[in-house]
Design a protein around this motif. Structure first.
Motif, PDB file in Angstrom:
ATOM      1  N   PRO A   8       3.742 -18.570  44.281  1.00 49.17           N
ATOM      2  CA  PRO A   8       4.061 -19.397  42.667  1.00 49.17           C
ATOM      3  C   PRO A   8       2.318 -19.652  42.109  1.00 49.17           C
ATOM      4  O   PRO A   8       1.397 -20.108  43.485  1.00 49.17           O
ATOM      5  N   VAL A   9       2.923 -20.630  41.325  1.00 49.59           N
ATOM      6  CA  VAL A   9       1.759 -21.412  40.593  1.00 49.59           C
ATOM      7  C   VAL A   9       1.279 -22.745  41.648  1.00 49.59           C
ATOM      8  O   VAL A   9       2.636 -23.255  42.010  1.00 49.59           O
ATOM      9  N   ARG A  10       0.026 -22.968  41.577  1.00 51.41           N
ATOM     10  CA  ARG A  10      -0.488 -23.638  42.229  1.00 51.41           C
ATOM     11  C   ARG A  10      -0.869 -24.700  41.484  1.00 51.41           C
ATOM     12  O   ARG A  10      -1.575 -24.403  40.662  1.00 51.41           O
ATOM     13  N   ILE A  11      -0.883 -26.281  41.844  1.00 46.48           N
ATOM     14  CA  ILE A  11      -1.126 -27.697  42.039  1.00 46.48           C
ATOM     15  C   ILE A  11      -2.742 -27.731  42.435  1.00 46.48           C
ATOM     16  O   ILE A  11      -2.114 -28.452  43.568  1.00 46.48           O
ATOM     17  N   ILE A  12      -3.889 -27.656  42.117  1.00 45.26           N
ATOM     18  CA  ILE A  12      -5.234 -28.169  43.064  1.00 45.26           C
ATOM     19  C   ILE A  12      -5.281 -29.315  42.541  1.00 45.26           C
ATOM     20  O   ILE A  12      -5.004 -30.001  41.499  1.00 45.26           O
ATOM     21  N   ASN A  13      -4.887 -30.384  43.313  1.00 46.09           N
ATOM     22  CA  ASN A  13      -5.303 -31.797  43.606  1.00 46.09           C
ATOM     23  C   ASN A  13      -6.667 -32.084  44.107  1.00 46.09           C
ATOM     24  O   ASN A  13      -7.263 -33.744  43.586  1.00 46.09           O
ATOM     25  N   ARG A  14      -7.581 -32.041  44.624  1.00 42.34           N
ATOM     26  CA  ARG A  14      -8.520 -32.324  45.296  1.00 42.34           C
ATOM     27  C   ARG A  14      -9.552 -30.674  45.830  1.00 42.34           C
ATOM     28  O   ARG A  14      -8.816 -29.900  46.815  1.00 42.34           O
ATOM     29  N   ILE A  15     -10.948 -30.655  44.674  1.00 43.70           N
ATOM     30  CA  ILE A  15     -11.760 -29.617  46.072  1.00 43.70           C
ATOM     31  C   ILE A  15     -13.404 -30.988  46.408  1.00 43.70           C
ATOM     32  O   ILE A  15     -13.249 -31.406  45.955  1.00 43.70           O
ATOM     33  N   THR A  16     -13.480 -30.193  47.730  1.00 45.50           N
ATOM     34  CA  THR A  16     -14.633 -30.636  47.275  1.00 45.50           C
ATOM     35  C   THR A  16     -16.121 -28.999  48.425  1.00 45.50           C
ATOM     36  O   THR A  16     -14.841 -28.577  49.446  1.00 45.50           O
ATOM     37  N   PHE A  48     -13.523 -33.838  44.217  1.00 44.23           N
ATOM     38  CA  PHE A  48     -13.336 -33.876  42.634  1.00 44.23           C
ATOM     39  C   PHE A  48     -12.127 -33.792  43.022  1.00 44.23           C
ATOM     40  O   PHE A  48     -11.798 -33.197  43.476  1.00 44.23           O
ATOM     41  N   SER A  49     -11.255 -34.865  42.512  1.00 39.44           N
ATOM     42  CA  SER A  49     -10.121 -35.510  42.251  1.00 39.44           C
ATOM     43  C   SER A  49      -9.546 -34.992  41.000  1.00 39.44           C
ATOM     44  O   SER A  49     -10.052 -35.249  39.884  1.00 39.44           O
ATOM     45  N   GLY A  50      -8.621 -33.961  40.596  1.00 34.57           N
ATOM     46  CA  GLY A  50      -7.752 -33.864  39.516  1.00 34.57           C
ATOM     47  C   GLY A  50      -6.581 -33.016  40.470  1.00 34.57           C
ATOM     48  O   GLY A  50      -5.377 -33.637  40.831  1.00 34.57           O
ATOM     49  N   ASN A  51      -6.332 -32.191  38.467  1.00 35.95           N
ATOM     50  CA  ASN A  51      -4.784 -31.877  38.815  1.00 35.95           C
ATOM     51  C   ASN A  51      -4.311 -30.152  38.034  1.00 35.95           C
ATOM     52  O   ASN A  51      -4.225 -30.399  36.960  1.00 35.95           O
ATOM     53  N   TRP A  52      -5.280 -29.394  38.092  1.00 30.90           N
ATOM     54  CA  TRP A  52      -5.896 -28.094  37.814  1.00 30.90           C
ATOM     55  C   TRP A  52      -4.959 -27.199  38.834  1.00 30.90           C
ATOM     56  O   TRP A  52      -4.158 -27.032  39.490  1.00 30.90           O
ATOM     57  N   THR A  53      -4.470 -26.110  37.317  1.00 23.09           N
ATOM     58  CA  THR A  53      -3.442 -25.329  37.109  1.00 23.09           C
ATOM     59  C   THR A  53      -3.753 -23.719  37.772  1.00 23.09           C
ATOM     60  O   THR A  53      -4.930 -23.727  37.163  1.00 23.09           O
ATOM     61  N   VAL A  54      -3.490 -23.345  38.826  1.00 22.91           N
ATOM     62  CA  VAL A  54      -3.825 -21.605  39.166  1.00 22.91           C
ATOM     63  C   VAL A  54      -2.831 -21.202  39.356  1.00 22.91           C
ATOM     64  O   VAL A  54      -1.807 -21.605  40.085  1.00 22.91           O
ATOM     65  N   SER A  55      -2.760 -19.945  38.429  1.00 21.67           N
ATOM     66  CA  SER A  55      -1.627 -18.921  38.293  1.00 21.67           C
ATOM     67  C   SER A  55      -2.053 -17.350  38.300  1.00 21.67           C
ATOM     68  O   SER A  55      -2.937 -17.319  37.521  1.00 21.67           O
ATOM     69  N   SER A  56      -1.161 -16.113  38.691  1.00 26.90           N
ATOM     70  CA  SER A  56      -1.595 -15.815  38.217  1.00 26.90           C
ATOM     71  C   SER A  56      -1.705 -15.333  37.681  1.00 26.90           C
ATOM     72  O   SER A  56      -1.843 -13.851  36.240  1.00 26.90           O
TER      73      SER A  56
END
Length: 224
Positions: A90-98, A135-143
């Motif tokens: 499914p589509v993924r929502i990334i909310n934090r990367i470090t 880094f915090s956010g609300n990023w959409t990752v989708s194929s």
């Protein structure tokens, strides 16, 4: 404990003095200007030190790489690019990367992600704690439509006293937190940088840089 470092400083400074004397005595100005940059260009990539790696987490693929050289001298800057993509639904929502490395260069971080109907690149400011830049956010990752998330960030290596003579290899890591998946960390991730001994010019640059920050160029606090 500083004697090995001081010997390295003395030997390279001596080499620098010999170099400067030779240029002044026997070479014209134009030749000197063309020769000096060559001294700072030795070593670009190390085939024995991986500069890229890919890991998977459910339907997420995370590729991390060094941009440009992965063989550097103390005090030089290394840039990492990490891209998160989806291999399927499914589509993924990334909310934090470090990013895990240390020595964050202020103003260097930028994120490319899907926003307002297109892929856009924006400068971002991390929360820095030790070797972590978060880094915090609300990023959409989708194929679907190639919606990816890419972080590009630079770090300055430590000064001469931070590394043993003869070269040293640094690893780095990355974490991603997504809705429905929780937190996944690869630290280390196997994307490496070789820190080699500096040449004469690089030594002067390194000492000058750390003198501005610590007072003496050897990572020793001012006043010590």
């Amino acid at each position: 404990m500083l004697r090995p470092t001081m010997r390295r400083v003395a030997s390279v400074v001596f080499a620098s003095a010999v170099l400067a004397g030779g240029l002044a005595a026997g070479v014209g100005t134009a030749t000197a200007q063309s020769a000096l940059p060559d001294l700072g260009s030795s070593g670009t990539t190390d085939p024995n030190t991986p500069s890229t790696a890919t890991e998977t987490f459910e339907n997420l693929s995370v590729t991390r790489e060094v941009i440009g050289r992965n063989v550097l001298a103390p005090s030089q800057v290394v840039t990492y690019r990490t891209t998160i993509s989806a291999t399927g639904a499914p589509v993924r929502i990334i909310n934090r990367i470090t990013d895990h490395f240390g020595g964050y260069v202020p103003g260097s971080a930028k994120i490319t992600a899907w926003r307002d109907g297109s892929m856009k690149t924006e400068n971002v400011t991390p929360t820095v704690m030790g070797r972590d830049a978060a880094f915090s956010g609300n990023w959409t990752v989708s194929s679907d439509g190639g919606k990816t998330l890419t972080l590009e960030v630079s770090y300055r290596l430590g000064g001469l006293a931070a590394f043993p003579a003869g070269g040293f290899v640094l690893d780095s890591g990355f974490s991603v937190q997504a809705d429905g998946l929780g937190l996944k960390t690869w630290d280390p991730m196997g994307v490496k940088v070789t820190v080699r001994d500096p040449n004469a010019i690089e030594l002067v640059e390194s000492l000058g840089w750390w003198a501005l920050c610590t007072g003496d160029g050897l990572n020793i606090p001012c006043g010590s």
